[in-house]
Design a protein around this motif. Sequence first.
Motif, PDB file in Angstrom:
ATOM      1  N   LEU A   4       0.782  -1.263  -0.321  1.00  0.00           N
ATOM      2  CA  LEU A   4      -0.294   0.263   0.476  1.00  0.00           C
ATOM      3  C   LEU A   4       0.675   1.173  -0.303  1.00  0.00           C
ATOM      4  N   LEU A   5       1.963   1.539   1.122  1.00  0.00           N
ATOM      5  CA  LEU A   5       2.806   1.956   0.482  1.00  0.00           C
ATOM      6  C   LEU A   5       3.553   2.553  -0.425  1.00  0.00           C
ATOM      7  N   ALA A   6       3.549   1.325  -1.043  1.00  0.00           N
ATOM      8  CA  ALA A   6       4.274   1.156  -2.188  1.00  0.00           C
ATOM      9  C   ALA A   6       3.282   2.121  -3.743  1.00  0.00           C
ATOM     10  N   MET A   7       2.154   2.247  -3.400  1.00  0.00           N
ATOM     11  CA  MET A   7       0.662   2.543  -4.391  1.00  0.00           C
ATOM     12  C   MET A   7       0.480   4.079  -4.117  1.00  0.00           C
ATOM     13  N   LEU A   8       1.292   3.434  -2.706  1.00  0.00           N
ATOM     14  CA  LEU A   8       0.496   5.631  -2.208  1.00  0.00           C
ATOM     15  C   LEU A   8       2.156   6.740  -3.132  1.00  0.00           C
ATOM     16  N   GLU A   9       2.743   6.142  -2.852  1.00  0.00           N
ATOM     17  CA  GLU A   9       4.379   6.588  -3.658  1.00  0.00           C
ATOM     18  C   GLU A   9       4.564   6.875  -4.991  1.00  0.00           C
ATOM     19  N   SER A  10       3.854   6.181  -5.552  1.00  0.00           N
ATOM     20  CA  SER A  10       3.798   5.602  -7.109  1.00  0.00           C
ATOM     21  C   SER A  10       2.392   6.093  -7.837  1.00  0.00           C
ATOM     22  N   ARG A  11       1.692   7.068  -6.151  1.00  0.00           N
ATOM     23  CA  ARG A  11       0.199   7.696  -6.819  1.00  0.00           C
ATOM     24  C   ARG A  11      -0.657   6.768  -8.040  1.00  0.00           C
ATOM     25  N   GLU A  12      -0.755   5.475  -7.890  1.00  0.00           N
ATOM     26  CA  GLU A  12      -1.181   4.372  -7.750  1.00  0.00           C
ATOM     27  C   GLU A  12      -2.896   5.014  -7.071  1.00  0.00           C
ATOM     28  N   ILE A  13      -2.411   4.903  -6.122  1.00  0.00           N
ATOM     29  CA  ILE A  13      -3.948   5.123  -5.106  1.00  0.00           C
ATOM     30  C   ILE A  13      -3.621   6.810  -4.101  1.00  0.00           C
ATOM     31  N   GLN A  14      -4.758   7.386  -3.991  1.00  0.00           N
ATOM     32  CA  GLN A  14      -4.640   8.406  -3.239  1.00  0.00           C
ATOM     33  C   GLN A  14      -4.363   8.343  -1.553  1.00  0.00           C
ATOM     34  N   LEU A  15      -5.137   7.118  -1.012  1.00  0.00           N
ATOM     35  CA  LEU A  15      -5.384   6.777   0.217  1.00  0.00           C
ATOM     36  C   LEU A  15      -5.619   5.925   0.420  1.00  0.00           C
ATOM     37  N   ALA A  16      -4.605   5.116   1.612  1.00  0.00           N
ATOM     38  CA  ALA A  16      -4.582   3.757   2.136  1.00  0.00           C
ATOM     39  C   ALA A  16      -4.774   3.350   3.963  1.00  0.00           C
ATOM     40  N   LEU A  17      -5.297   2.532   3.827  1.00  0.00           N
ATOM     41  CA  LEU A  17      -6.136   2.260   5.101  1.00  0.00           C
ATOM     42  C   LEU A  17      -4.694   1.339   5.345  1.00  0.00           C
ATOM     43  N   LEU A  18      -4.527   1.730   7.100  1.00  0.00           N
ATOM     44  CA  LEU A  18      -3.341   1.046   7.295  1.00  0.00           C
ATOM     45  C   LEU A  18      -3.249   0.442   8.715  1.00  0.00           C
ATOM     46  N   TRP A  19      -2.353   0.191   9.686  1.00  0.00           N
ATOM     47  CA  TRP A  19      -2.545   0.069  10.922  1.00  0.00           C
ATOM     48  C   TRP A  19      -1.350  -0.365  11.702  1.00  0.00           C
ATOM     49  N   ASP A  20      -1.015  -0.462  12.916  1.00  0.00           N
ATOM     50  CA  ASP A  20       0.163  -0.301  13.354  1.00  0.00           C
ATOM     51  C   ASP A  20       0.124  -0.715  14.904  1.00  0.00           C
ATOM     52  N   TYR A  21       1.084  -1.118  15.372  1.00  0.00           N
ATOM     53  CA  TYR A  21       0.908  -1.376  16.878  1.00  0.00           C
ATOM     54  C   TYR A  21       2.178  -0.116  17.566  1.00  0.00           C
ATOM     55  N   HIS A  22       1.832  -0.590  18.839  1.00  0.00           N
ATOM     56  CA  HIS A  22       2.845   0.485  19.337  1.00  0.00           C
ATOM     57  C   HIS A  22       4.522   0.368  20.200  1.00  0.00           C
ATOM     58  N   TRP A  23       4.858  -0.457  18.832  1.00  0.00           N
ATOM     59  CA  TRP A  23       6.098  -1.759  19.166  1.00  0.00           C
ATOM     60  C   TRP A  23       6.875  -1.175  16.704  1.00  0.00           C
ATOM     61  N   ARG A  24       5.312  -0.695  16.301  1.00  0.00           N
ATOM     62  CA  ARG A  24       5.914  -0.444  14.908  1.00  0.00           C
ATOM     63  C   ARG A  24       4.843   0.352  14.452  1.00  0.00           C
ATOM     64  N   ARG A  25       5.305   1.569  15.070  1.00  0.00           N
ATOM     65  CA  ARG A  25       4.626   2.975  14.336  1.00  0.00           C
ATOM     66  C   ARG A  25       4.492   3.241  12.751  1.00  0.00           C
ATOM     67  N   VAL A  26       3.292   3.376  12.786  1.00  0.00           N
ATOM     68  CA  VAL A  26       4.013   3.932  10.927  1.00  0.00           C
ATOM     69  C   VAL A  26       4.430   5.579  10.661  1.00  0.00           C
ATOM     70  N   ASP A  27       5.547   6.045  10.369  1.00  0.00           N
ATOM     71  CA  ASP A  27       6.289   6.996  11.257  1.00  0.00           C
ATOM     72  C   ASP A  27       7.080   7.706  10.189  1.00  0.00           C
ATOM     73  N   ASP A  28       6.002   8.314   8.888  1.00  0.00           N
ATOM     74  CA  ASP A  28       6.783   8.683   7.890  1.00  0.00           C
ATOM     75  C   ASP A  28       6.008   9.679   7.325  1.00  0.00           C
ATOM     76  N   PRO A  29       7.628  10.904   7.493  1.00  0.00           N
ATOM     77  CA  PRO A  29       7.143  12.206   6.817  1.00  0.00           C
ATOM     78  C   PRO A  29       6.659  12.737   5.679  1.00  0.00           C
ATOM     79  N   CYS A  30       6.880  11.197   4.656  1.00  0.00           N
ATOM     80  CA  CYS A  30       5.912  11.619   3.737  1.00  0.00           C
ATOM     81  C   CYS A  30       4.822  11.012   3.489  1.00  0.00           C
TER      82      CYS A  30
END
Length: 176
Positions: A4-30
């Motif tokens: 999903l992140l690759a699809m966002l970066e390539s602009r194939e999609i505009q929004l993505a539903l993601l999930w994370d846990y406290h030990w592995r947060r989605v933390d990307d300044p992009c």
Amino acid sequence: MGGLLAMLESREIQLALLWDYHWRRVDDPCLTVTHLIDDPTVLIVARDHRLAGRESVDITELTDENWITRADEHPVADVLARTCQAAGFRPTVSFHAHDYQEAQAMVSIGLGIALAPRPALTNLLSGIEAVSLRPSAPTRRILLARLTERRPTPAESAAEELFREVSRDIEKGYER
């Protein structure tokens, strides 16, 4: 999630539903990330299991249980390991399932118990029950992500508002 992140970066999609846990947060300044809901992990047991019918169970009561977990290094296996480790024991994994429906089917015939995120149990199979855990198992965050550099289109903004509305409805259902 990487797909999903690759699809966002390539602009194939505009929004993505993601999930994370406290030990592995989605933390990307992009990414601009909207936290939609906290998703509790619950225990599923067969209707004839000794813990069936209870509103909640302490994780320490599960030391001698056989467990069913997701296969292929699915993150719920990590949730199980971390939850049990925090309670001072190592889970005995008897079977691996490839999806939550398969895990539910195994639980329903008494092959073991399992952990699952609450939304995975929307279509709960007959013969099983969901039981809350004390202290709670790790909760995952459900997130909506988009590229920070892109200004949302009107359609994206409408979709984001819809996701927020649905998340509020889901959260109200958790409270019942």
